[in-house]
Structures are given as structure tokens and as C-alpha cells.
Design a protein around this motif. Structure first.
Motif, PDB file in Angstrom:
ATOM      1  N   THR A 116       0.751  -1.275   0.142  1.00 32.14           N
ATOM      2  CA  THR A 116       0.045  -0.052   0.017  1.00 32.14           C
ATOM      3  C   THR A 116       0.920   1.328  -0.047  1.00 32.14           C
ATOM      4  O   THR A 116       0.552   2.086  -0.778  1.00 32.14           O
ATOM      5  N   ARG A 163      -4.492   9.359   0.909  1.00 32.36           N
ATOM      6  CA  ARG A 163      -5.332   8.486   1.532  1.00 32.36           C
ATOM      7  C   ARG A 163      -4.728   7.026   1.545  1.00 32.36           C
ATOM      8  O   ARG A 163      -5.204   6.215   2.544  1.00 32.36           O
ATOM      9  N   PHE A 164      -4.043   6.654   0.659  1.00 33.93           N
ATOM     10  CA  PHE A 164      -3.309   5.491   0.598  1.00 33.93           C
ATOM     11  C   PHE A 164      -2.430   5.513   1.808  1.00 33.93           C
ATOM     12  O   PHE A 164      -2.326   4.533   2.543  1.00 33.93           O
ATOM     13  N   SER A 219      -2.887   7.083   4.728  1.00 35.15           N
ATOM     14  CA  SER A 219      -3.576   6.993   5.994  1.00 35.15           C
ATOM     15  C   SER A 219      -3.880   5.541   6.214  1.00 35.15           C
ATOM     16  O   SER A 219      -3.765   5.042   7.190  1.00 35.15           O
ATOM     17  N   ARG A 220      -4.214   4.922   4.893  1.00 38.47           N
ATOM     18  CA  ARG A 220      -4.440   3.368   5.024  1.00 38.47           C
ATOM     19  C   ARG A 220      -3.250   2.643   5.667  1.00 38.47           C
ATOM     20  O   ARG A 220      -3.431   1.748   6.626  1.00 38.47           O
ATOM     21  N   ARG A 225      -3.217   3.104   9.269  1.00 39.93           N
ATOM     22  CA  ARG A 225      -4.270   2.432  10.002  1.00 39.93           C
ATOM     23  C   ARG A 225      -3.999   0.987  10.281  1.00 39.93           C
ATOM     24  O   ARG A 225      -4.007   0.342  11.192  1.00 39.93           O
ATOM     25  N   GLN A 226      -3.031   0.546   9.392  1.00 43.18           N
ATOM     26  CA  GLN A 226      -2.594  -0.703   9.457  1.00 43.18           C
ATOM     27  C   GLN A 226      -1.559  -1.124  10.358  1.00 43.18           C
ATOM     28  O   GLN A 226      -1.351  -1.906  11.244  1.00 43.18           O
ATOM     29  N   SER A 271      -6.852  13.866  10.134  1.00 44.87           N
ATOM     30  CA  SER A 271      -7.820  12.612  10.223  1.00 44.87           C
ATOM     31  C   SER A 271      -8.812  12.693  11.214  1.00 44.87           C
ATOM     32  O   SER A 271      -8.866  13.769  11.939  1.00 44.87           O
ATOM     33  N   ALA A 284     -15.509  -0.705  -0.287  1.00 48.00           N
ATOM     34  CA  ALA A 284     -15.594   0.762   0.240  1.00 48.00           C
ATOM     35  C   ALA A 284     -16.603   1.578   0.185  1.00 48.00           C
ATOM     36  O   ALA A 284     -17.263   2.139   1.010  1.00 48.00           O
TER      37      ALA A 284
END
Lengths: 272, 535
Positions: free
Chosen positions: B58, B69-70, B72-73, B76-77, B287, B508
Motif C-alpha cells: 500500500t 489516503r493510501f 492514511s490506510r 491505519r494498518q 484525520s 469501500a
């Protein structure tokens, strides 16, 4: 060397300041201010000034001297009834307490000065700042008489039990508090007048005098006219009539409605 | 103690994926050779490495597409990875993704080695003789098919590419930092985090911003846990300035929150207030979690300064924006403050707020206080305050609760006013538990002046007489209430529109529709409650 000579000179100046400021029954203001000026010049030459040097590096003796100077200066200002001066010196002293509190021993004047500061804010009706200041004082210290006093006063003011405020004049923890308390009494009287207006239609004269703690009717008239309250002091009938408030608002708050409706229209148009 | 790099790199490039992972595994555990473990045994290490690999993929997408946003992902992981972190996993991560010439590699390895962790798999510090690895490799190679070979080549190329992506390195460093924090090695953690910050800043790439802000967050947390927060304020301020200059929205948001948190820890409300007024929180890119934190801090500041309406609105929004399933501690704290501020506004919080799942115990003292305020009973109020004083002091709500005293009186008076058309002041005094009739008279007068109650006092007879109640529909009150609700809905609509994104995959989209339905349902319920309360 010169550093220690200056330090010694400053120390002796401080001693004379202390004597002048703490003289009973009332501080010797003239001498105190003069010495204060000299001391401030001397302080400029110190190596560690509050706010400039981090706590770990500061020279303790110099800081102690500086702190006491500002504390005594505050007391002198109160005596001179110089509120801006008091606030200035108070903020300087506060930096000594907060930033260097870990390296310096507890000051004997700290609570008195903090209480004075709170009271000063209260007397000027700066309630928001009062609370912000109060937050800085740890909760466990709130029982200290110097600090408890302004807290209690603020509570009474908020509630509206003004008699308690006025009787508390006798319970000041230190003589320096007197000035602010008297300022406060003036504020209290205004508040009482306002609430009486709203609450009573009319009051017997002697009751009014008692509540406002005014001694004669002439003073009451003066007070009423000075405040432009629109009171009707009726000597013959021994009544004080307050303004009649006929609050029947028949008009439509058009301005507000227009603004609101326009915003609705704008938002609705935006919806695709 | 880590096996030499060369021993790993070469067989690695030539092997199928799972076996490669296991090979690394086995390269470490000298003694344990499990040639029969060729099935996909999902041991935690492999699973963790797979997760890491996903994250890296990612991240690569993020770097190449430059879309935040990638990134951010990926961040999140991290939460998911956090649970799987282990020393071996991190060592392998370092091996794989951190180029050998990176200055921080040695540092990270040394930090990890200091951690004392019970090994899950029997391992000994390994120095895999390359010969052994090679021998295994040749055996395996014979069994591979063409397809697998192609996949490996792809994998190898990808890994080489990743070595050139600095974000990967910083990401691994971030994981190491988090791991050290979890293991309570605070000094090391702070050192690791500061080196992360320096490294990330040296790159000056926008895609690095999110990692950098996370780095700052964990650095500040480490400092906080070691009690040195008061010393780092200047650094935080300087960092905030840099972030603002670089238009690093995420960094700005995080640093602003860190600063506010720092000030509030020491009760420096004045400075926090000044900071709040002078700066603008970047609502666009930050965020949701940061926004929730920001609203909470500003709510607290405003509450201390007596701006209760604003404070209440902020705290409510903070509660809504916080993740609903997790972050229980945060929500508890937010609700505590929000309840107290609501009481200070003169409204009583309803039972549902006070008895939320999982929070009943924490909110019990506040329930007692609310009950006392609702009834207007000063004695009960004092008792509740005495009983829970320690809790309140720990929650830092004590000073706000002290202010509630006159709210109790106001509510009590309101109730008496609605109940009686005419009542003796003496009775009022007794009912409220006040000290004297004279006090009562003044208090009543003040309340009338504050427009809390609508009445007059007759001094001669010492009575309080209520004025006739107007029909509330005749006033502008309903229109104002309607306006409040309409404005709220429109605001919510606008925010939803802003947050919309084109769906990258069907899943999504499904989520967002679900979320929106959820939110609408919640709002509807709230509306119904508001309606019930008012009329």
C-alpha cells in the motif's frame, strides 16, 4: 570581583526594601519605590533572569533575590493602589513560581500574593481570568486561607448572597487584602441595585438603605442619579419605586429571521 | 545478534514467498530445521510478515500516486500490526526493508537487542552458514515450477524496489518505536523516535508527512511518560512552525494537538487559549481522530473560561467523531467533561448518556452529581462532592464541579417557581438548604435578574410571587429551536458531502453507505430525544 560586589549591593538594597515594604502599621511607600527602582537596575546585571535561563542552569541566590523583589514590589503597589503596576509585578513573580518552582524553596508570600491576584481579578469582574488563574493553583492548596478567601467570595458573588460578601470584610487573611475588598464592595452594591430593580416593584426607603448599605437618603438619591437608574425616590411615601418593566416584545426580530432564511435558501440550492 | 546480511539475501531472492519467509525464520533458529513444515502453517511470525508486506505494498502505491489516503490506510494498518509485533518480526523487517547503508539500521538493531522477550519459537542467536542455506535452496529449486519462478522474480524485483523507497525504512522505524513503547523501554523509545523524526525531516517528502507526524506523536508520548513534558515545549513549537511553513497539514494537526495536550497537562489554560486563538486547525486533511482530540482540548479550555455553549458543542462533536467501537478511554473522558458542562449550562444530561455501555462505572460519580442538581438539593450535592472528591480531582473536573453549586440553587429555585405561584421566602430558604432568609432574598433577586425565573419579590410580606407563565408558542422560542436543528442538519450534510470520495472498490462504497445510514439513524434518535425533552 564585580559580580559578587553587585550581588552584595543588591542584597543590601533588598534588605532596605523589605524594611520599607513591611513596616507596620503601613508601609513606607516613598522609600520603597525609590529602592525598588535601584534594585531593578541591579537585577539587570544578574546572570540568570527569569524567563531567559532554564531552571537547571539558574543561579539560585540570584533567583531568590529577584523573586523576593517582585513579591515586595507587588505589596508596595497594592499599598499605592496601583493596579496595573500590581499586575505587572505579579506576572513577573508568577514566572518565578511556575518555571523555577522546582529549584527554589517555597516562598512565604506566595499564597498571599496568589490570593491577592485572584481578588484583584474578582474585583474587576474578570471572572474568566479568575478561573484560568485558579486552575494554575493545585486543588490541594485551595484550603489555604489566603486562597480560600477569594474562592468563597466568588461563590457568594455568583450565587448572589451579597450580605456574606459584605460581612467577609472582617475576615481578610491579611491587611493587604483590604483595598481589593473595598473595591469589591462597590461592585457588590451595583449588583444588589440591579437585582433589586428586577425583583422588586418597590421598597420601603429604610430597607433600601439597609440593603445597599447607604446611610442617608441624599446619598441614595445621588447614587440613583449617578447610575441613571430611573428610580423614583419618594420621600413622603417613604418608598423607592423602581422602573416598571413592561417587557412585551411585539416586534418581529426581522434581521435575524432574514439572515436565517437566506442561509436556508443558500444551503438548499447547494443540494444537487 | 543478527545473521549476516549476505547469508539471507541470496537464497531469499530465489525462493517462493512462503518458503522465503520460513527460510528467514529458519535461518535464525539454527537448531530447528523443519523441512516438513511446507504447508501454510500460519504461525504468528509469518502472519505478521504478511501483514507487513501488505502494508508495504500500500505504501508503494501511496508513494507512486502521491495521494494521502493510501498513506492514511498504511497508518491505519499500524494498529493491526501493533498487536503482532515481536522482536524477530521486527528484525526481519529491518533486514528486508531497511537498506544496509542506512544510518539508523544499527541503532534500531541495538535497541531491539536490548529488549528481553521470551522467544516463541526456539531460537538461538544465529549465524547461518551460507552453505546450509544454499544446500536447502538447491533441493527446493528442483521442485519449483515455472510459474513459481516467475513469481519469485517479481517478488525479488519488488523487494529491491522497496529498498529504494525511504518511506519503507521510516515505516519500519516507526514500528520499532511503537514496539519499544509497548515494552516500556522509554528512553530507547524516545531516542528511536527522535532519530525517526530527524531522518524523516531530512527527506522533505510530502508522502513522509504522515509517518513524521506519527513519529512526533510517539516521541511526545514517550516524553510524557517519562515526565519531561515541560522541557519540550519549545521543540514542539518549532516543529509546528516548520510544519506550517511546509504546508504539512497532518503534521500541523498532530503537533497542535500535542502542544495543547502539553499545556493542559500543566493547567496552563491561558497559554493554551492563546495558542488556540492564534492558530487554525487544518480540518481538511487531518484525520478524524486528530479532529476529535482537537475538539476535546478546545472544549476543555472553553469550559474553564466559562464559555459553556461553545465548550458543550465542541465536546459533543468530539464524542461523535471519536471511533465508536474502540477508544473507550477517550470517549469516557470526553463524556465526563461534556456532562459537567451540560450541567453548568443548566440542562440535565439524560440517562442514556450517563448509562452507556462500558462507562457506567466511570460515570457513576457524575450520575450522583446530576441527580443532586436535577432535584436542586444542596445537601445531596455536597455529599456527592465529598464522596467522589478524589475521582473528580483525578479527572481534573473538580474545579468545574465546584462551580456547580450555584447551578443547584438555580435549578431548585426554578422548580419552586413553577410549582408555587406564591411562597414565603422562609420556606424557600428551608427547601434549598440556604443559610438565612436575608441571603435567600438576595439570591432570589439575583436569579430574577439573571432571567432564570420569572417572578417578583414582595419585601413587605417576604414572599416570592411567580408571574403568569406565557404561552411558549407565542414567543420566538419554537422558531429558534427549529433553527438550531435545521442548522445542525445542514452542517452535517455539508460535512458528509465534503467527506465523499469516489469508491475505489465496491466494498469501500458499501461501507460508506452503511456508515451514513448509521449516522442518520443516530441523528434521528437524537432528534427524537430532543423533542421528547422539550415539550
Amino acid at each position: 570581583n564585580s559580580r559578587s560586589a553587585m550581588a552584595a549591593a543588591a542584597a543590601s538594597l533588598l534588605k532596605s526594601l523589605r524594611e520599607a515594604a513591611l513596616k507596620k502599621p503601613s508601609p513606607d511607600v516613598a522609600t520603597a519605590s525609590k529602592v525598588l527602582g535601584q534594585l531593578k537596575v541591579a537585577i539587570m546585571s544578574f546572570s540568570s533572569l527569569p524567563g531567559m535561563t532554564p531552571a537547571a542552569e539558574a543561579n539560585k541566590d540570584e533567583l531568590l533575590l529577584i523573586r523576593e523583589t517582585y513579591e515586595l514590589a507587588c505589596l508596595v503597589m497594592v499599598e499605592q493602589k496601583d493596579i496595573p503596576g500590581f499586575e505587572r509585578h505579579m506576572s513577573l513573580a508568577k514566572t518565578c513560581y511556575s518555571d523555577y518552582g522546582s529549584v527554589l524553596p517555597q516562598s512565604e508570600y506566595q499564597y498571599q500574593l496568589q490570593g491577592l491576584n485572584l481578588l484583584c481579578l474578582l474585583a474587576q469582574s474578570k471572572i474568566a481570568e479568575f478561573h484560568t488563574e485558579l486552575e494554575l493553583i493545585p486543588v490541594d492548596l485551595w484550603e489555604n486561607p489566603c486562597i480560600k478567601f477569594p474562592i468563597k467570595l466568588e461563590q457568594y458573588l455568583m450565587e448572589g448572597s451579597y450580605p456574606k460578601v459584605l460581612t467577609s470584610v472582617d475576615q481578610v487573611p491579611a491587611p493587604s487584602f483590604h483595598y481589593f475588598v473595598s473595591m469589591l464592595s462597590g461592585t457588590v452594591r451595583d449588583s444588589i441595585a440591579e437585582s433589586s430593580e428586577a425583583a422588586y416593584e418597590s421598597l420601603p426607603l429604610d430597607e433600601a438603605l439597609r440593603m445597599l448599605k447607604i446611610s442617608t437618603v441624599e446619598e441614595l438619591e445621588d447614587y440613583a442619579s449617578m447610575r441613571e437608574r430611573g428610580w423614583d425616590v419618594d420621600r413622603a411615601g417613604k418608598m423607592v419605586r423602581f422602573r416598571e418593566e413592561h417587557k412585551v416584545d411585539l416586534e418581529v426580530p426581522s434581521q435575524r429571521l432574514i439572515v436565517e432564511t437566506l442561509s436556508y435558501a443558500k444551503e438548499l440550492e447547494r443540494i444537487v | 545478534p543478527v545473521s549476516s546480511g549476505s547469508g539471507i539475501c541470496s537464497p531469499f531472492a530465489a525462493m517462493p514467498k512462503d518458503e522465503a519467509d520460513k527460510m528467514k525464520d529458519e535461518g535464525k533458529d539454527e537448531g530447528e530445521k523443519k523441512p516438513e513444515d511446507e504447508e501454510k502453517k500460519v504461525d504468528p511470525l509469518t502472519a505478521a510478515m504478511n501483514e507487513l508486506k501488505n502494508a508495504m505494498q500500500t505504501m508503494e502505491k501511496a508513494v507512486s500516486s502521491k495521494e494521502s489516503r493510501f498513506m492514511s490506510r498504511v497508518i491505519r494498518q499500524v494498529t493491526k500490526l501493533r498487536r503482532m509485533l515481536s522482536k524477530t518480526m521486527l528484525s526481519q523487517g529491518i533486514e528486508t526493508y531497511v537498506p544496509a547503508d542506512s544510518p539508523v539500521r544499527e541503532q534500531m538493531i541495538s535497541f531491539l537487542s536490548k529488549i528481553d522477550e521470551p522467544m516463541q519459537v526456539e531460537e538461538t542467536p544465529s549465524t547461518t552458514p551460507p552453505k546450509e542455506g544454499d544446500k536447502m535452496e538447491t533441493e527446493e529449486e528442483k521442485e519449483k515450477s515455472e510459474e513459481e519462478k516467475a513469481k519469485e522474480k517479481e517478488l525479488a524485483a519488488w523487494h529491491k524496489k522497496m529498498l529504494g523507497v525511504p518511506e519503507a525504512e521510516v515505516f519500519v522505524q516507526l514500528l520499532v518505536t511503537i514496539y519499544l513503547l509497548d515494552k516500556k523501554a522509554y528512553e530507547d523509545e524516545i531516542a528511536c523516535a527522535s532519530s525517526l523524526i530527524q531522518r524523516a525531516q531530512s527527506f522533505n517528502r510530502r508522502t513522509m508527512d504522515q509517518l513524521l507526524s506519527r513519529g512526533y506523536f510517539y516521541w511526545a508520548r514517550g516524553i510524557e511518560l517519562t515526565g519531561r513534558s515541560s522541557q519540550v515545549r519549545n521543540e514542539l513549537l518549532a516543529a509546528y512552525r516548520t510544519a506550517a511553513l511546509k504546508h504539512d497539514q497532518v503534521g500541523q494537526a498532530t503537533l497542535l494537538n500535542l502542544l495543547l495536550r502539553n499545556y493542559l497537562e500543566f493547567n496552563l489554560y491561558e497559554q493554551a487559549d492563546t495558542l488556540m486563538r492564534r492558530t487554525e486547525f487544518p480540518e481538511g486533511d487531518a484525520s478524524n481522530n486528530q479532529l476529535a482530540r482537537y475538539l476535546y482540548y478546545t472544549g476543555r479550555i472553553k469550559a474553564v473560561q466559562l464559555e459553556y455553549t461553545d465548550a458543550f458543542r465542541n465536546l459533543q462533536q468530539a464524542a461523535r467523531k471519536a471511533p465508536q467501537q474502540s477508544a473507550l478511554g477517550f470517549r469516557k473522558t470526553v463524556y465526563k467533561f461534556s456532562i459537567v458542562v451540560q450541567l453548568l449550562l443548566g440542562e440535565i444530561p439524560d440517562r442514556s448518556t450517563l448509562s452507556q455501555k462500558g462507562m457506567v462505572g466511570a460515570l457513576k460519580p457524575y450520575l450522583d452529581i446530576s441527580q443532586a442538581v436535577r432535584v436542586g438539593d444542596l445537601e445531596a450535592f455536597h455529599k456527592a462532592m465529598q464522596e467522589h472528591a478524589e475521582t473528580f480531582k483525578a479527572d481534573k473536573t473538580y474545579s468545574l464541579i465546584v462551580r456547580l453549586r450555584h447551578n443547584v440553587i438555580k435549578t431548585g429555585l426554578k422548580k419552586i417557581n413553577t410549582a408555587y405561584s406564591k411562597i414565603q421566602l422562609q420556606d424557600v430558604c428551608e427547601k434549598l438548604g440556604l443559610d438565612s432568609v436575608e441571603d435567600t432574598e438576595f439570591i432570589v433577586a439575583k436569579c430574577i435578574q439573571d432571567a432564570v425565573i420569572d417572578a417578583t419579590v414582595n419585601h413587605a410580606t417576604q414572599t416570592m410571587m411567580s408571574k403568569a407563565n406565557l404561552d411558549v408558542y407565542a414567543t420566538a422560542e419554537p422558531q429558534m429551536q427549529l433553527h438550531k436543528r435545521v442548522a445542525f442538519c445542514l452542517d452535517m450534510h455539508n460535512q458528509a458531502v465534503k467527506a465523499m470520495r469516489y469508491a475505489e472498490n465496491a466494498k469501500a462504497e458499501w461501507e460508506s453507505a452503511e456508515e451514513r445510514r448509521e449516522r442518520l439513524k443516530q441523528e434521528e434518535e437524537m432528534m427524537n430525544e430532543m423533542d421528547e425533552e422539550e415539550f
